[in-house]
Design a protein around this motif. Sequence first.
Motif, PDB file in Angstrom:
ATOM      1  N   ALA A   8     -58.891  26.064 -65.901  1.00 35.89           N
ATOM      2  CA  ALA A   8     -59.769  26.911 -65.093  1.00 35.89           C
ATOM      3  C   ALA A   8     -60.132  26.232 -63.769  1.00 35.89           C
ATOM      4  CB  ALA A   8     -61.035  27.249 -65.879  1.00 35.89           C
ATOM      5  N   VAL A   9     -60.399  24.934 -63.815  1.00 35.62           N
ATOM      6  CA  VAL A   9     -60.731  24.197 -62.591  1.00 35.62           C
ATOM      7  C   VAL A   9     -59.541  24.171 -61.635  1.00 35.62           C
ATOM      8  CG1 VAL A   9     -61.318  21.916 -61.682  1.00 35.62           C
ATOM      9  CG2 VAL A   9     -62.514  22.785 -63.678  1.00 35.62           C
ATOM     10  N   ALA A  10     -58.344  23.922 -62.171  1.00 36.62           N
ATOM     11  CA  ALA A  10     -57.142  23.912 -61.334  1.00 36.62           C
ATOM     12  C   ALA A  10     -56.865  25.300 -60.756  1.00 36.62           C
ATOM     13  CB  ALA A  10     -55.945  23.420 -62.145  1.00 36.62           C
ATOM     14  N   ALA A  11     -57.074  26.335 -61.570  1.00 33.45           N
ATOM     15  CA  ALA A  11     -56.861  27.708 -61.088  1.00 33.45           C
ATOM     16  C   ALA A  11     -57.839  28.048 -59.967  1.00 33.45           C
ATOM     17  CB  ALA A  11     -57.001  28.692 -62.238  1.00 33.45           C
ATOM     18  N   ALA A  12     -59.079  27.562 -60.071  1.00 36.48           N
ATOM     19  CA  ALA A  12     -60.064  27.788 -59.010  1.00 36.48           C
ATOM     20  C   ALA A  12     -59.597  27.149 -57.705  1.00 36.48           C
ATOM     21  CB  ALA A  12     -61.416  27.218 -59.431  1.00 36.48           C
ATOM     22  N   ALA A  13     -58.953  25.976 -57.810  1.00 35.53           N
ATOM     23  CA  ALA A  13     -58.442  25.304 -56.612  1.00 35.53           C
ATOM     24  C   ALA A  13     -57.349  26.134 -55.942  1.00 35.53           C
ATOM     25  CB  ALA A  13     -57.904  23.922 -56.988  1.00 35.53           C
ATOM     26  N   VAL A  14     -56.424  26.669 -56.737  1.00 36.22           N
ATOM     27  CA  VAL A  14     -55.325  27.454 -56.174  1.00 36.22           C
ATOM     28  C   VAL A  14     -55.847  28.763 -55.571  1.00 36.22           C
ATOM     29  CG1 VAL A  14     -53.142  28.607 -56.680  1.00 36.22           C
ATOM     30  CG2 VAL A  14     -53.687  26.444 -57.806  1.00 36.22           C
ATOM     31  N   LEU A  15     -56.717  29.448 -56.305  1.00 36.36           N
ATOM     32  CA  LEU A  15     -57.305  30.686 -55.786  1.00 36.36           C
ATOM     33  C   LEU A  15     -58.111  30.423 -54.515  1.00 36.36           C
ATOM     34  CD1 LEU A  15     -58.520  32.607 -58.969  1.00 36.36           C
ATOM     35  CD2 LEU A  15     -56.926  33.452 -57.229  1.00 36.36           C
ATOM     36  N   GLY A  16     -58.848  29.312 -54.516  1.00 33.11           N
ATOM     37  CA  GLY A  16     -59.650  28.976 -53.347  1.00 33.11           C
ATOM     38  C   GLY A  16     -58.788  28.739 -52.121  1.00 33.11           C
ATOM     39  N   VAL A  57     -37.776  24.420 -56.593  1.00 33.70           N
ATOM     40  CA  VAL A  57     -37.904  25.871 -56.734  1.00 33.70           C
ATOM     41  C   VAL A  57     -38.961  26.421 -55.781  1.00 33.70           C
ATOM     42  CG1 VAL A  57     -38.623  27.720 -58.298  1.00 33.70           C
ATOM     43  CG2 VAL A  57     -37.058  25.944 -59.096  1.00 33.70           C
ATOM     44  N   PHE A  58     -40.090  25.709 -55.662  1.00 31.41           N
ATOM     45  CA  PHE A  58     -41.156  26.205 -54.801  1.00 31.41           C
ATOM     46  C   PHE A  58     -40.776  26.083 -53.327  1.00 31.41           C
ATOM     47  CE2 PHE A  58     -43.366  26.299 -58.693  1.00 31.41           C
ATOM     48  CZ  PHE A  58     -44.507  27.077 -58.516  1.00 31.41           C
ATOM     49  N   GLY A  59     -40.003  25.037 -52.986  1.00 34.48           N
ATOM     50  CA  GLY A  59     -39.498  24.939 -51.626  1.00 34.48           C
ATOM     51  C   GLY A  59     -38.535  26.065 -51.309  1.00 34.48           C
ATOM     52  N   ALA A  60     -37.676  26.383 -52.260  1.00 29.64           N
ATOM     53  CA  ALA A  60     -36.727  27.480 -52.066  1.00 29.64           C
ATOM     54  C   ALA A  60     -37.451  28.824 -51.969  1.00 29.64           C
ATOM     55  CB  ALA A  60     -35.720  27.513 -53.216  1.00 29.64           C
ATOM     56  N   LEU A  61     -38.508  29.001 -52.767  1.00 27.38           N
ATOM     57  CA  LEU A  61     -39.280  30.243 -52.716  1.00 27.38           C
ATOM     58  C   LEU A  61     -39.923  30.414 -51.349  1.00 27.38           C
ATOM     59  CD1 LEU A  61     -40.454  32.730 -54.125  1.00 27.38           C
ATOM     60  CD2 LEU A  61     -42.291  31.268 -55.041  1.00 27.38           C
ATOM     61  N   HIS A  62     -40.460  29.332 -50.805  1.00 28.25           N
ATOM     62  CA  HIS A  62     -41.048  29.411 -49.463  1.00 28.25           C
ATOM     63  C   HIS A  62     -39.985  29.757 -48.427  1.00 28.25           C
ATOM     64  CE1 HIS A  62     -41.887  27.540 -45.498  1.00 28.25           C
ATOM     65  NE2 HIS A  62     -43.043  28.156 -45.652  1.00 28.25           N
ATOM     66  N   ASP A  63     -38.818  29.118 -48.527  1.00 23.64           N
ATOM     67  CA  ASP A  63     -37.747  29.411 -47.569  1.00 23.64           C
ATOM     68  C   ASP A  63     -37.322  30.872 -47.652  1.00 23.64           C
ATOM     69  OD1 ASP A  63     -37.733  26.826 -46.642  1.00 23.64           O
ATOM     70  OD2 ASP A  63     -36.006  26.184 -47.836  1.00 23.64           O
ATOM     71  N   ALA A  64     -37.366  31.437 -48.862  1.00 28.33           N
ATOM     72  CA  ALA A  64     -36.902  32.818 -49.047  1.00 28.33           C
ATOM     73  C   ALA A  64     -37.877  33.834 -48.469  1.00 28.33           C
ATOM     74  CB  ALA A  64     -36.688  33.096 -50.537  1.00 28.33           C
ATOM     75  N   VAL A  65     -39.197  33.583 -48.611  1.00 30.89           N
ATOM     76  CA  VAL A  65     -40.193  34.573 -48.172  1.00 30.89           C
ATOM     77  C   VAL A  65     -40.924  34.155 -46.903  1.00 30.89           C
ATOM     78  CG1 VAL A  65     -40.536  35.365 -50.532  1.00 30.89           C
ATOM     79  CG2 VAL A  65     -42.031  33.580 -49.620  1.00 30.89           C
ATOM     80  N   ASP A  66     -40.700  32.892 -46.472  1.00 27.72           N
ATOM     81  CA  ASP A  66     -41.340  32.355 -45.257  1.00 27.72           C
ATOM     82  C   ASP A  66     -42.864  32.492 -45.309  1.00 27.72           C
ATOM     83  OD1 ASP A  66     -41.316  31.033 -42.829  1.00 27.72           O
ATOM     84  OD2 ASP A  66     -41.222  32.879 -41.658  1.00 27.72           O
ATOM     85  N   SER A  67     -43.421  32.206 -46.472  1.00 23.43           N
ATOM     86  CA  SER A  67     -44.873  32.280 -46.659  1.00 23.43           C
ATOM     87  C   SER A  67     -45.245  31.418 -47.855  1.00 23.43           C
ATOM     88  CB  SER A  67     -45.310  33.726 -46.902  1.00 23.43           C
ATOM     89  OG  SER A  67     -46.641  33.777 -47.366  1.00 23.43           O
ATOM     90  N   TRP A  68     -46.500  30.905 -47.855  1.00 25.77           N
ATOM     91  CA  TRP A  68     -46.965  30.120 -48.997  1.00 25.77           C
ATOM     92  C   TRP A  68     -47.789  30.954 -49.978  1.00 25.77           C
ATOM     93  CZ3 TRP A  68     -44.655  25.945 -50.231  1.00 25.77           C
ATOM     94  CH2 TRP A  68     -44.091  25.126 -49.253  1.00 25.77           C
ATOM     95  N   THR A  69     -47.952  32.242 -49.697  1.00 27.37           N
ATOM     96  CA  THR A  69     -48.722  33.092 -50.611  1.00 27.37           C
ATOM     97  C   THR A  69     -48.015  33.237 -51.955  1.00 27.37           C
ATOM     98  OG1 THR A  69     -49.693  34.337 -48.769  1.00 27.37           O
ATOM     99  CG2 THR A  69     -49.727  35.369 -50.949  1.00 27.37           C
ATOM    100  N   ALA A  70     -46.736  33.559 -51.920  1.00 28.81           N
ATOM    101  CA  ALA A  70     -45.980  33.719 -53.165  1.00 28.81           C
ATOM    102  C   ALA A  70     -45.927  32.417 -53.969  1.00 28.81           C
ATOM    103  CB  ALA A  70     -44.572  34.231 -52.868  1.00 28.81           C
ATOM    104  N   PRO A  71     -45.668  31.258 -53.354  1.00 27.09           N
ATOM    105  CA  PRO A  71     -45.704  30.008 -54.133  1.00 27.09           C
ATOM    106  C   PRO A  71     -47.067  29.728 -54.760  1.00 27.09           C
ATOM    107  CG  PRO A  71     -44.479  29.661 -52.115  1.00 27.09           C
ATOM    108  CD  PRO A  71     -45.096  31.033 -52.016  1.00 27.09           C
ATOM    109  N   LEU A  72     -48.159  30.042 -54.067  1.00 26.78           N
ATOM    110  CA  LEU A  72     -49.487  29.826 -54.643  1.00 26.78           C
ATOM    111  C   LEU A  72     -49.723  30.741 -55.847  1.00 26.78           C
ATOM    112  CD1 LEU A  72     -51.669  29.334 -51.435  1.00 26.78           C
ATOM    113  CD2 LEU A  72     -51.265  27.642 -53.237  1.00 26.78           C
ATOM    114  N   ILE A  73     -49.268  31.984 -55.736  1.00 30.88           N
ATOM    115  CA  ILE A  73     -49.382  32.899 -56.887  1.00 30.88           C
ATOM    116  C   ILE A  73     -48.531  32.387 -58.043  1.00 30.88           C
ATOM    117  CG2 ILE A  73     -48.822  35.231 -57.700  1.00 30.88           C
ATOM    118  CD1 ILE A  73     -49.520  36.234 -54.867  1.00 30.88           C
ATOM    119  N   ALA A  74     -47.350  31.822 -57.724  1.00 30.23           N
ATOM    120  CA  ALA A  74     -46.499  31.252 -58.768  1.00 30.23           C
ATOM    121  C   ALA A  74     -47.190  30.068 -59.456  1.00 30.23           C
ATOM    122  CB  ALA A  74     -45.165  30.812 -58.173  1.00 30.23           C
ATOM    123  N   LEU A  75     -47.977  29.299 -58.693  1.00 34.43           N
ATOM    124  CA  LEU A  75     -48.730  28.192 -59.297  1.00 34.43           C
ATOM    125  C   LEU A  75     -49.755  28.721 -60.299  1.00 34.43           C
ATOM    126  CD1 LEU A  75     -49.441  25.655 -56.380  1.00 34.43           C
ATOM    127  CD2 LEU A  75     -47.927  25.347 -58.352  1.00 34.43           C
TER     128      LEU A  75
END
Length: 411
Positions: free
Chosen positions: A303-311, A372-390
């Motif tokens: 829960a604490v880690a999820a709060a960090a990602v959501l924040g 995988v997360f680097g490739a995801l960023h390259d594919a969508v050119d955004s960090w929103t999708a990688p953060l949701i994946a986290l």
Amino acid sequence: MANVVPDTEHVASTPSAIPLMRRGLVIAGILLIAANLRAAITVVGPLLGEVRADLEISSTTASALISLPLLCFAVFSPVAPMIAARWGMEPTLAAALGTLAVAIVIRSVPWMPALWIGTIALGMSIATMNVLLPALLKRDFPTEAGRLTGIFSAISAAVAATASGLAVPIAGLTDHGWRIAFGIWAAVAVIGFGVFLPQLRRRTLPKHDHAAALDPHPGGHSSPWRSALGWQITMFMGVQSLFFYTALTWWPTIEESHGTTAATAGLHQGIMQIFSIAGSLLTAVLLHKLPKDQRGAVLGLVAVAAAAVLGQLLLPSWALLWNAFLGIGIGGSIVIALSFFALRTVNHGQAAALSGMAQSVGYLLAATGPLVFGALHDAVDSWTAPLIALLLLLAVQLVFGSLAGRNRTLE
């Protein structure tokens, strides 16, 4: 646990039996080994943007600078005990420190193949130290192993935090930039090698006819490879490691994309590492109060880690707070993962087999994360999708942690 060749001591030393001077050197050597376990890896994240720009490589390729050492951990961890059984624990550890120093320098040379050769070599060196350091503690300080384990874990995290926090300022001091910031940590390995040299008079030969992870009947009991609980613990170890190393690789870059300067993002990662020490210590105390069922602790840390990602996703201007939350979550999770090796097994042989299985498979899984997360960023050119994946990754971690945290042991 170990037999010793005839020209050395035949019985594992106890604190009272070790002369004061040698005891001090042994402890100093152990702490300097600990100081070398993370810094060469954590220094990469804050400088990843500079490395990408300088070498003109993609996010996916750059993330391999952290993924490759993890692959080495997975592949080399079962092999290291067999090398120590052939050459002795002390020479193997000294060779690992010396190789690490050389590898860090090679990685900093302005030649592209050297970057990858050095990265692989440092991964193999750190894997060797990761595996053999607990055996060294068990041999020389059997009654103090728990306390010293806590101390060397704190030292490792503190040096890692320093490496992260100073990476960008050091890189800005000269025209060589990130290469100097990478290479300077070879000095810590050289110092460790020098302090550890007196230990070469001893040559302990651990009993490892084969890799502990592959022992079909560890300690006379069933192998974790044939146990659902063994796989649940292994997956928890792997997923929490995947989350940690993915965040370690990309979190500073994510902050920079939200407007934080590179120097501040590197400092924040150092602070995150400091809070991981706090998370480790708090979780250790909590586990002492929850010796049977750890599901509540797993839920709290996720829960604490999820709060960090959501924040970071919704309120990135509060980045310092999210780094603190992230550190507590990942610091506590690794403590729980490591504690499962003892809490869910019958004896030390089975614990060693479970540890070997979980670390080999776990680090293999973790190595995919940065890529995988680097490739995801390259594919969508955004960090929103990688953060949701986290966040989704944390949900998986919660499932396996809840299964592994139940009051059961391997058959």
